[in-house]
Design an enzyme around this catalytic site. Structure first.
Site, PDB file in Angstrom:
ATOM      1  N   TYR A 100      27.484  48.001  39.051  1.00  0.00           N
ATOM      2  CA  TYR A 100      27.212  46.597  38.732  1.00  0.00           C
ATOM      3  C   TYR A 100      26.095  46.056  39.637  1.00  0.00           C
ATOM      4  O   TYR A 100      25.490  46.791  40.397  1.00  0.00           O
ATOM      5  CB  TYR A 100      28.515  45.802  38.786  1.00  0.00           C
ATOM      6  N   GLN A 131      37.886  39.116  41.288  1.00  0.00           N
ATOM      7  CA  GLN A 131      36.688  39.930  41.496  1.00  0.00           C
ATOM      8  C   GLN A 131      35.539  39.389  40.651  1.00  0.00           C
ATOM      9  O   GLN A 131      35.640  39.310  39.417  1.00  0.00           O
ATOM     10  CB  GLN A 131      36.918  41.397  41.125  1.00  0.00           C
ATOM     11  N   HIS A 138      31.921  42.305  43.579  1.00  0.00           N
ATOM     12  CA  HIS A 138      31.860  43.672  43.069  1.00  0.00           C
ATOM     13  C   HIS A 138      30.483  44.253  43.398  1.00  0.00           C
ATOM     14  O   HIS A 138      29.508  44.007  42.697  1.00  0.00           O
ATOM     15  CB  HIS A 138      32.094  43.667  41.567  1.00  0.00           C
TER      16      HIS A 138
END
Length: 378
Positions: free
Chosen positions: A185, A103, A180
């Site tokens: 984020y 990820q 992500h």
């Protein structure tokens, strides 16, 4: 008890799609087991190899470049040392029969100069403060700082950094990459109302501008490593770190309509109590869909995961907290064995304790038998 859908194999409808022995995905979870330079510690290979019976493992978030580092001791995928460290991890997982995606997690506005190798201020779509204290060098925490607003050049650089890191991931032996786009984020920061107040083509008031960065980075990475090796995680309406999305439906429908035809490996979608993302967005996604239904709530049970699959809202289900303390979670689900409790005191420390020392169901049974024999003989 093995007649549950979670334990059945999964084959994606496309020729080069996922082929998994079961429908249980290990969700990404930050655990702070990297060296100061961002190289994963040797114990990381043990941790993921122990959990190789998952249909698919998605690693903890990995920063694609130092400018995207959010916390100290979070791993990276930028340098030759990082690639070598992750190659040991992927080799261990593959030897144990597993499959593993990396990820890529760009922190954007999240971070602190004392938590970053480059020592710079973090930068996001807009100069909006992140609430909460930050893990910094030396093991303590510091108050948050106001991030910089990214320039257009920095946005374009962030796209290139994701591409480079994705290529590094493949060089390190990963089976694929997950972007992500969730949980506050960088990609999520561009999508949300309060963290993107830009007045240019990456913000303004239109949905097309708000989704632009997410579309650009997804397309660029898909072109670089192949769409069949790329997944995207989204969490529409997730309020973590005070993210605000008053009406997420139109934004995420538009985003999925833009990328649905790329042929990605999967969409990893977090449901939300205030916005039923799985129900609303399922018709906008025609590929493999991984559901996460435990975010911001109780840990997902076997029964809850099974219900999602039976409903048709998803093809796979990701488990986070259950995998922390139960490395052989599919085996435990198969026999309806009790789950072990998490060692919360060692969640974000840097060694094996609370990380690789949880016993497997097999070792528990051996210990119980040994104890029974000892008791009988005495």
């Amino acid at each position: 008890m093995t007649n549950i859908k979670l334990l059945t194999p999964y084959s994606a409808p496309t020729a080069h799609g996922l082929r998994l022995p079961n429908r249980i995905v290990m969700a990404p979870m930050s655990r702070h087991r990297a060296a100061d330079d961002g190289t994963p510690l040797p114990v990381v290979a043990d941790h993921y190899a122990q959990r190789a019976s998952a249909g698919l493992i998605v690693t903890e978030g990995i920063w694609p470049a130092s400018s995207g580092q959010s916390d100290w001791r979070i791993p990276g995928l930028e340098t030759p040392a990082h690639i070598a460290g992750w190659r040991a991890v992927t080799a261990a997982v593959h030897q144990a029969g597993g499959r593993i995606y990396a990820q890529l997690m760009h922190g954007g506005r999240k971070g602190h100069p004392l938590a970053r190798i480059d020592g710079d201020l973090p930068a996001g779509p807009s100069a909006v403060l992140v609430p909460g204290r930050v893990h910094v060098s030396g093991g303590g925490k510091a108050d948050p700082v106001v991030p910089r607003e990214m320039t257009r050049d920095e946005i374009h650089t962030a796209v290139r950094d994701h591409v480079t890191a994705a290529r590094n991931a493949i060089a390190a032996g990963f089976d694929g990459v997950e972007l992500h786009g969730a949980n506050s984020y960088l990609i999520h920061q561009f999508l949300a109302d309060n963290t993107n107040v830009r007045d240019d083509e990456y913000g303004r008031g239109s949905i097309a501008d708000r989704i632009r960065f997410a579309v650009e980075v997804t397309r660029a990475v898909a072109d670089a490593i192949g769409a069949e090796r790329l997944g995207l995680r989204l969490s529409p309406g997730n309020p973590q770190f005070e993210m605000a999305e008053a009406d997420p439906g139109p934004v995420y429908r538009a985003l999925l309509d833009e990328i649905d035809g790329l042929g990605l490996a999967y969409l990893h979608l977090t449901d939300n109590a205030d916005y039923p993302a799985l129900t609303d967005l399922r018709s906008h996604w025609h590929g493999t869909l991984i559901a996460n239904v435990g975010e911001n709530g109780d840990p997902t049970t076997r029964e809850a995961g099974e219900a999602v699959l039976v409903s048709g809202r998803a093809d796979l289900v990701s488990y986070g907290r259950a995998f922390i303390s139960n490395p052989d979670l599919p085996e435990r689900f198969a026999v309806d064995a009790p789950l072990q409790e998490i060692d919360a005191a060692h969640l974000y420390t840097h060694g094996a304790e609370g990380y690789t020392d949880y016993p497997s169901l097999e070792s528990e049974l051996v210990s119980a038998q040994a104890f029974a024999q000892t008791s009988t003989s005495t």
